[in-house]
Design a protein around this motif. Sequence first.
Motif, PDB file in Angstrom:
ATOM      1  N   HIS A  19       0.871  -1.178   0.000  1.00 36.34           N
ATOM      2  CA  HIS A  19       0.000   0.000   0.000  1.00 36.34           C
ATOM      3  C   HIS A  19       0.902   1.220   0.000  1.00 36.34           C
ATOM      4  O   HIS A  19       1.347   1.675   1.050  1.00 36.34           O
ATOM      5  N   SER A  34       4.047   1.454   2.206  1.00 33.98           N
ATOM      6  CA  SER A  34       3.933   0.522   3.330  1.00 33.98           C
ATOM      7  C   SER A  34       4.952  -0.608   3.256  1.00 33.98           C
ATOM      8  O   SER A  34       5.478  -1.045   4.281  1.00 33.98           O
ATOM      9  N   ARG A  66      -1.516  -6.066   7.844  1.00 29.00           N
ATOM     10  CA  ARG A  66      -2.538  -6.582   6.927  1.00 29.00           C
ATOM     11  C   ARG A  66      -3.910  -6.014   7.282  1.00 29.00           C
ATOM     12  O   ARG A  66      -4.682  -5.631   6.402  1.00 29.00           O
ATOM     13  N   ASN A  69      -4.244  -2.403   6.141  1.00 31.51           N
ATOM     14  CA  ASN A  69      -4.473  -2.326   4.696  1.00 31.51           C
ATOM     15  C   ASN A  69      -5.907  -2.689   4.350  1.00 31.51           C
ATOM     16  O   ASN A  69      -6.516  -2.090   3.454  1.00 31.51           O
ATOM     17  N   THR A  90      -8.278   0.137   5.091  1.00 27.23           N
ATOM     18  CA  THR A  90      -8.267   1.175   4.053  1.00 27.23           C
ATOM     19  C   THR A  90      -9.119   0.779   2.850  1.00 27.23           C
ATOM     20  O   THR A  90      -9.534   1.634   2.078  1.00 27.23           O
ATOM     21  N   GLU A  91      -9.369  -0.528   2.715  1.00 27.95           N
ATOM     22  CA  GLU A  91     -10.223  -1.007   1.626  1.00 27.95           C
ATOM     23  C   GLU A  91     -11.703  -0.975   2.008  1.00 27.95           C
ATOM     24  O   GLU A  91     -12.568  -1.344   1.211  1.00 27.95           O
ATOM     25  N   ALA A 147      -3.304   6.263   7.171  1.00 24.71           N
ATOM     26  CA  ALA A 147      -2.710   5.315   6.220  1.00 24.71           C
ATOM     27  C   ALA A 147      -2.617   5.898   4.819  1.00 24.71           C
ATOM     28  O   ALA A 147      -1.750   5.507   4.028  1.00 24.71           O
ATOM     29  N   GLU A 166       0.297   6.641   0.492  1.00 26.52           N
ATOM     30  CA  GLU A 166       0.123   6.583  -0.946  1.00 26.52           C
ATOM     31  C   GLU A 166       1.333   7.189  -1.648  1.00 26.52           C
ATOM     32  O   GLU A 166       1.891   8.201  -1.210  1.00 26.52           O
TER      33      GLU A 166
END
Length: 220
Positions: A65, A68, A160, A163, A166-167, A208, A212
Amino acid sequence: MAFAQKFIVADDHPLFRAALTQSLRQVAANAEIVEADTMEATIEVVTRHPDADLILLDLRMPGAHGFSGLIQLRGQMPDIPVAVISGSEEPQVVRRSLDYGASGFIPKSASLDTIAGGISAILDGEIWLPPEMADYLGDGDEEEARFAAAIASLTPQQFRVLNMLTEGLLNKQIAYDLNVSEATIKAHVTAILRKLGVHSRTQAVIAAQKLEVEPSRVEE
């Protein structure tokens, strides 16, 4: 050197892995080269080869990510230098790679000879950038460094979970995907919030987003 060096090449493009391998052979013809094509595979390979001399890491690998992957590697294996390999050559990407612990930044547009020269410099302990990017070094960002330290403190499983947050996945969905109980995920989320110094899932997701490679620009 009397002993064979060991390199880890982490990139999801077979042709570019081959190019990196060719550059590495210019530096150390007899080196052991281990490849990985996802972030999960990279973590597994690095765990199996803690004596590696250098990791060449593509920022845009499946399972990573943004920055990350770099932060995760620096947190778990701080003694192994990581050179970022990227097709994004914007100053902010280069600067943040260094802030997050990279020992060098190698553009994918660089020639094989340039890549080999950069690898040699990094192995000699230098922080390496192509000459045209020298002005990007500057002073590090303390806030970026603090955030990197907080992210690096997460365990692989917490990483994990972050991440997956964030989805937009719910605890129940994350628990199902990771084959653990929902209570375990709640405990992970609590630990993530504490380590990142935030008070809600939303704040964790916003934090988070700093990872990017190309964050949304507000000043256009």
